[in-house]
Design an enzyme around this catalytic site. Structure first.
Site, PDB file in Angstrom:
ATOM      1  N   PHE A  21       0.865  -1.177   0.000  1.00 17.40           N
ATOM      2  CA  PHE A  21       0.000   0.000   0.000  1.00 17.40           C
ATOM      3  C   PHE A  21       0.898   1.222   0.000  1.00 17.40           C
ATOM      4  O   PHE A  21       1.604   1.471   0.977  1.00 17.40           O
ATOM      5  CB  PHE A  21      -0.857  -0.056   1.266  1.00 17.40           C
ATOM      6  CG  PHE A  21      -1.919   0.989   1.413  1.00 17.40           C
ATOM      7  CD1 PHE A  21      -3.128   0.891   0.736  1.00 17.40           C
ATOM      8  CD2 PHE A  21      -1.741   2.058   2.292  1.00 17.40           C
ATOM      9  CE1 PHE A  21      -4.138   1.827   0.924  1.00 17.40           C
ATOM     10  CE2 PHE A  21      -2.745   2.999   2.488  1.00 17.40           C
ATOM     11  CZ  PHE A  21      -3.942   2.885   1.801  1.00 17.40           C
ATOM     12  N   LEU A  52       1.003   4.874   0.076  1.00 17.40           N
ATOM     13  CA  LEU A  52       0.353   6.165   0.313  1.00 17.40           C
ATOM     14  C   LEU A  52       1.360   7.185   0.854  1.00 17.40           C
ATOM     15  O   LEU A  52       1.507   8.284   0.320  1.00 17.40           O
ATOM     16  CB  LEU A  52      -0.811   5.979   1.311  1.00 17.40           C
ATOM     17  CG  LEU A  52      -1.533   7.242   1.789  1.00 17.40           C
ATOM     18  CD1 LEU A  52      -2.214   7.954   0.635  1.00 17.40           C
ATOM     19  CD2 LEU A  52      -2.587   6.906   2.853  1.00 17.40           C
ATOM     20  N   HIS A  96      11.746  -8.619  34.114  1.00 16.27           N
ATOM     21  CA  HIS A  96      12.934  -9.404  33.775  1.00 16.27           C
ATOM     22  C   HIS A  96      14.211  -8.801  34.373  1.00 16.27           C
ATOM     23  O   HIS A  96      15.258  -9.450  34.352  1.00 16.27           O
ATOM     24  CB  HIS A  96      13.108  -9.501  32.254  1.00 16.27           C
ATOM     25  CG  HIS A  96      12.290 -10.576  31.615  1.00 16.27           C
ATOM     26  ND1 HIS A  96      10.925 -10.522  31.528  1.00 16.27           N
ATOM     27  CD2 HIS A  96      12.640 -11.759  31.030  1.00 16.27           C
ATOM     28  CE1 HIS A  96      10.478 -11.605  30.902  1.00 16.27           C
ATOM     29  NE2 HIS A  96      11.493 -12.372  30.598  1.00 16.27           N
ATOM     30  N   GLY A 147      17.649  -7.080  34.851  1.00 14.52           N
ATOM     31  CA  GLY A 147      18.800  -6.980  33.947  1.00 14.52           C
ATOM     32  C   GLY A 147      18.628  -7.844  32.706  1.00 14.52           C
ATOM     33  O   GLY A 147      19.002  -7.460  31.602  1.00 14.52           O
ATOM     34  N   GLU A 181      -0.329   2.913  10.769  1.00 18.45           N
ATOM     35  CA  GLU A 181      -1.791   2.887  10.587  1.00 18.45           C
ATOM     36  C   GLU A 181      -2.456   3.993  11.412  1.00 18.45           C
ATOM     37  O   GLU A 181      -3.513   3.812  12.000  1.00 18.45           O
ATOM     38  CB  GLU A 181      -2.383   1.502  10.926  1.00 18.45           C
ATOM     39  CG  GLU A 181      -1.818   0.408  10.044  1.00 18.45           C
ATOM     40  CD  GLU A 181      -2.866  -0.422   9.289  1.00 18.45           C
ATOM     41  OE1 GLU A 181      -2.460  -1.384   8.642  1.00 18.45           O
ATOM     42  OE2 GLU A 181      -4.063  -0.087   9.310  1.00 18.45           O
TER      43      GLU A 181
END
Lengths: 249, 384
Positions: B122, B124, B339, B341, B364
């Site tokens: 697409f 554009l 998590h 480090g 979008e």
């Protein structure tokens, strides 16, 4: 040639199995069910033979409750041509399954039966062998390779200590091991087409098979929780423990 | 169109397995090599993933919006690069033709897009044109038998792989607004069409964007989408609701994956003698992420259902895109935090997803554009 593929509906291999509190079996309520993985391999092998032009029709059979139709639909979505559901809500033991398959084989006259070596729920590993005995066909169990010849099939078997290849006269029974192939995923277009493929329903009574169990389950229990190990101070300690406590030396 | 819960369930569980067994184990490879392995591409074709939103008459699956978002929830559980490859064929790369194409254009392109034989793109956005599509510079000059297109398009998703470009170009040189823009269907490899270098992006490695340059590129009259000039921008607008809901659903899928990763890590990682999942401050992060992801899932499903009933969901589709893309940003941030480090180390999936999800707030329609759409629609409705 027609290929018959029995498929079993079992607890999905990803599900953590829980034993029912009364020890009568494992919990099946609200548990995800799928096709026995070894049976998926059997379906895949049959489809590959058909794709190579060596088989003409694949019939998937399942024995179990109404929902076993879903398992057959999965086989149809993968590429089987039609299904037969032998509907029963009873527990079905390997011998009863073998008898039902014998009756179906009498109606269908397949040239080859490809089935899982065992189902991952009861791990019986008996049905293929029992069926072989009942109908007097050659059997190639634990197949890791299947080569169809003219009126024969060469089956490479995974045995203790290596591989063994047997040449069987058709019609024959092949049971699949894990390394035979990698089953395909059913595509959505094929899942939708599978809805329109024929699926017949019958019963053990209609096939003249008595399903009453020959075995009695006495108790089902969780495996014991693994105990923590111990650290030993020296090799001498280790040897002493192996000798005196473990009794392995 | 499935319209049958059993069949949809059967497909979703196959897709779940495919994601689990085939895609997730290859994520690191895709990120490292910056390409989707060809065997995976052909498996995605076989599963019908390129044609989910293309009508059944043209070889697609014709999924309803609700079915499509249900599939996207699952597909979202792995690297967005996998979804990106099929994303344009299911979204902006095909929907213009589905909605406004002539019967000949539909018959020629849609089956090829549905099977994945060609990838649709697409075109554009331009170097100076993003959301302000009215100021488009690329122009299409009428000549004998067709048009000559000149101009440059930027950040065009899947351009390096595309066999078809839906190109937006100004056909009315006097107009300075969106009304003078037309859409053209330009085949990949057309003389005068050039693809630039693959852009180096922050994340989503394996998903490719590039410039698309038109230099006196001649296209026949039959390439004009819908056979009508100066309605191209309207076509572009019509495909947006579907795209926004789809992206919202993908964000939800990624959020659930990040939560799974976070929960597994938190239950495994021990500090002060117990798993960090026992600590209330970590629990708060897990709970917030789960709550937000669920809210996103609920709003996407609800809006998709209403779109299937034929209601105008323009405002709510923008709400879904806005909330879900911002939500997955917060969830990814918490996933890295949980998590510790390890979350900053490339070995863990959350580090990669943290970069991947940043794009969702931008493409979008940026979050700010969604806010404008939502608020303007609110004012318009209140005035009406």
């Amino acid at each position: 040639m027609k290929i018959l593929v029995p498929v079993k509906r079992v607890v999905d291999y990803n599900v953590k199995i829980r034993v029912r509190p009364d020890g009568s079996g494992v919990e099946l309520a609200n548990v995800k069910m799928s096709m026995n993985p070894f049976d998926e391999i059997a379906v895949e092998e049959a489809i590959r033979l058909k794709e190579k032009g060596k088989a003409t029709e694949i019939v998937a059979v399942s024995i179990g409750p109404a929902q076993s139709a879903e398992t057959i639909r999965t086989a149809l979505a993968m590429g089987a041509d039609r299904g037969i559901l032998v509907r029963t809500d009873q527990t079905v033991e390997p011998l009863a399954v073998a008898k039902i398959l014998k009756a179906i084989i009498a109606n269908e006259n397949p040239g080859l039966v490809i089935m899982g070596k065992q189902a991952i729920d009861d791990d019986a590993n008996q049905t293929g062998q029992m069926l072989g005995a009942l109908i007097g066909w050659a059997q190639g169990t634990f197949a890791s390779k299947v080569e169809l010849g003219e009126g024969t099939v060469d089956v490479t078997r995974e045995v203790d200590g290596g591989l063994q290849t047997v040449s069987l006269k058709l019609p024959a029974i092949v049971t699949t091991d894990l390394r035979l192939n990698e089953p395909r995923y059913a595509s959505l277009p094929n899942i939708m087409k599978a809805k329109k493929k024929p699926l017949d329903e019958t019963s053990a009574e209609a096939l003249g098979v008595d399903l009453s169990p020959r075995l009695k389950v006495i108790k089902t229990a969780e495996p014991p929780v693994r105990q923590a190990g111990v650290k030993v101070g020296s090799i001498a300690d280790l040897v002493a423990k192996l000798k005196n406590e473990a009794g392995v030396l | 169109m499935i319209r049958d819960p059993d069949t949809l369930q059967a497909f979703v569980s196959q897709l779940r397995r495919f994601v689990e067994e085939r895609l997730i184990p290859r994520e690191a490879e895709v990120a490292e090599t910056d390409r989707i392995p060809p065997d995976i591409v052909s498996e995605m074709r076989e599963m019908g993933l390129f044609g989910m939103s293309i009508p059944e008459d043209f070889g697609g699956l014709g999924l309803t919006m609700e079915e499509e978002v249900t599939v996207a929830f699952e597909f979202g559980r792995t690297s967005p690069a996998f979804r990106s490859l099929v994303g344009t064929n299911n979204g902006i790369g095909s929907q213009g033709i589905v909605i406004d194409g002539t019967p000949e254009q539909k018959a020629y392109y849609l089956p090829r897009l549905a099977s994945g034989e060609i990838v649709g793109s697409f075109a554009l956005t331009e170097p100076d044109v993003g959301s302000d599509a009215g100021s488009l510079r690329t122009n299409a000059r009428r000549v004998d038998g067709g048009y000559v297109i000149n101009g440059t398009k930027r950040y065009i998703t899947n351009a390096p792989h595309a066999g078809l470009f839906t190109v937006f170009a100004r056909t009315d040189p006097d107009s300075k607004h969106a009304g003078g823009v037309s859409a053209f269907l330009v085949d990949g490899g057309t003389p005068g069409l050039k693809i630039g270098k693959i852009d180096k992006k922050m994340g989503q490695k394996g998903a490719h964007t590039a410039d698309v340059i038109f230099e006196d590129c001649f296209v026949p009259e039959s390439a004009l989408l819908g056979g009508r000039e100066n309605v191209g921008f309207k076509t572009a607008m019509k495909v947006l609701d579907r795209g926004r809901l789809h992206i919202g659903a993908v964000c939800v899928g990624v959020a659930y994956r990040l939560i799974e990763e976070s929960l597994r890590y938190a239950m495994d990682r021990k500090q002060f003698g117990q798993p960090i999942s026992e600590f209330q401050l970590v629990q708060a992060m897990l709970a917030d992420s789960r709550t937000e992801a669920y809210a996103g899932k609920a709003m996407v499903l609800e809006t998709a259902r209403r779109k299937d009933l034929g209601e105008n969901v323009a405002t709510d589709a923008a709400c879904c895109k806005l909330f879900c893309s911002e939500m997955v940003g917060r969830v990814a941030d918490r996933a890295v935090q949980i998590h510790g480090g390890a979350g900053y180390i490339a070995e863990y999936a959350v580090e990669r997803f943290y970069r991947d999800v940043r794009l969702f707030r931008i493409y979008e329609g940026t979050s700010q554009i969604q806010q404008l759409v939502i608020a303007r629609n609110m004012v318009k409705e209140a005035r009406a």
